[in-house]
Design a protein around this motif. Structure first.
Motif, PDB file in Angstrom:
ATOM      1  N   THR A 175       0.918  -1.271  -0.093  1.00 52.56           N
ATOM      2  CA  THR A 175       0.038  -0.018   0.054  1.00 52.56           C
ATOM      3  C   THR A 175       0.836   1.276  -0.059  1.00 52.56           C
ATOM      4  O   THR A 175       1.563   1.334   0.729  1.00 52.56           O
ATOM      5  N   THR A 177       1.003   5.609  -0.226  1.00 58.49           N
ATOM      6  CA  THR A 177       0.699   6.565  -0.027  1.00 58.49           C
ATOM      7  C   THR A 177       1.311   7.857  -0.588  1.00 58.49           C
ATOM      8  O   THR A 177       2.418   7.767  -0.021  1.00 58.49           O
ATOM      9  N   TYR A 236      -8.118   8.496  -4.601  1.00 63.80           N
ATOM     10  CA  TYR A 236      -7.650   9.658  -4.381  1.00 63.80           C
ATOM     11  C   TYR A 236      -8.606  10.553  -3.600  1.00 63.80           C
ATOM     12  O   TYR A 236      -9.755  10.584  -3.942  1.00 63.80           O
ATOM     13  N   LYS A 240      -4.462  13.218  -1.524  1.00 71.69           N
ATOM     14  CA  LYS A 240      -3.689  11.933  -0.987  1.00 71.69           C
ATOM     15  C   LYS A 240      -3.818  10.894  -2.147  1.00 71.69           C
ATOM     16  O   LYS A 240      -4.976  10.586  -2.239  1.00 71.69           O
ATOM     17  N   THR A 242      -3.638   7.041  -2.723  1.00 74.96           N
ATOM     18  CA  THR A 242      -3.472   5.750  -2.117  1.00 74.96           C
ATOM     19  C   THR A 242      -3.789   4.643  -2.986  1.00 74.96           C
ATOM     20  O   THR A 242      -4.482   4.270  -3.821  1.00 74.96           O
ATOM     21  N   SER A 244      -2.782   0.404  -4.060  1.00 77.67           N
ATOM     22  CA  SER A 244      -2.563  -0.837  -3.786  1.00 77.67           C
ATOM     23  C   SER A 244      -2.123  -1.762  -4.856  1.00 77.67           C
ATOM     24  O   SER A 244      -2.663  -1.707  -5.741  1.00 77.67           O
TER      25      SER A 244
END
Length: 255
Positions: A175, A177, A236, A240, A242, A244
């Motif tokens: 993950t 960020t 989003y 931010k 994110t 995976s």
């Protein structure tokens, strides 16, 4: 005259003794020593042959169980990753962030799990289970309509995941960020980026467009390099990003 005869006899006896001793020293003793050496060598060879025979017996017994040993070895190789090498994954993520000029905030990785074939995922990044094919329609239904419906159903139904128990591969979920509002380079001016004034609509659109382009550039840059990364979910919110993604690990060394 008598003395000379006795002396000759004595000399003859002495000469015979000398010849006998010389024969023993020059012929008999070397032959005896050679015989002792040969006997010792024979004993050593016999012991060595016994050791070799024991090893041959053990190898013969192992050969009879070679198929079982190979199966056990393959099972162990599938349980333990040979070379995880996640450092290059972090390097790929860092290079992608540098190309897109965004700030990596956090990267986390979970423990490796068994590889699973994926044909489709939902919005949350979870695999979609295969659905059974629709039941056959009444025989009186138009044949062409049935063929079209069957084709569409087959196209929309994902294939069932392939069995992964025998695959020499594992997968690691990472993950990532990303802070899209900050540049890649850390600078003292970061604290002065925020402003009390509200941005107008034009600036907001421009910032959103720039963030979308950077996000796309970051995801595209993950494909660079020999290491396979498979993004499964991108979200989003509040500046931010994110992401995976899956990294794959072989559980046996390439031959």
């Amino acid at each position: 005259m008598t003395l000379n005869k006795q002396l000759i006899n004595l000399l003859g006896i002495l000469l015979a003794v000398v010849v006998l001793v010389a024969g023993l020293a020059l012929i008999a003793y070397p032959m005896f020593a050679q015989a002792q050496t040969l006997d010792k060598n024979t004993s050593t060879v016999a012991q060595t042959n016994a050791v070799y025979q024991t090893q041959i017996d053990a190898l013969s017994a192992a050969e009879a169980k070679s198929d079982e040993l190979d199966a056990n070895l393959a099972a162990l190789r599938q349980q333990i990753a040979a070379t995880p090498k996640l450092d290059d994954v972090y390097e790929i993520i860092d290079d992608a962030a540098k190309k897109a000029d965004v700030r990596v905030e956090n990267v986390t990785a979970v423990d490796p799990t068994a590889w699973t074939a994926r044909t489709a995922v939902d919005a949350a990044g979870n695999p979609i289970e295969a659905t059974p094919a629709p039941a056959a329609t009444d025989a009186a239904t138009d044949t062409s309509a049935d063929a079209t419906a069957s084709t569409d159903a087959a196209a929309q139904t994902p294939a069932a995941p392939a069995a992964s128990g025998d695959s020499p591969q594992q997968q690691v979920t990472l993950t990532v960020t990303i802070d899209m509002t900050l540049p890649y380079e850390v600078a003292d001016a970061d604290s002065a980026i925020s402003s009390d004034s509200e941005p107008d609509a034009e600036d907001a659109r421009a910032a959103a467009t720039d963030a979308a382009e950077k996000a796309s550039a970051f995801v595209d840059a993950l494909d660079v390099g020999p290491r396979l990364l498979s993004p499964v979910n991108v979200a989003y919110a509040d500046g931010k990003l994110t992401l995976s993604t899956l990294a794959f690990i072989r559980t046996e060394d390439a031959q």
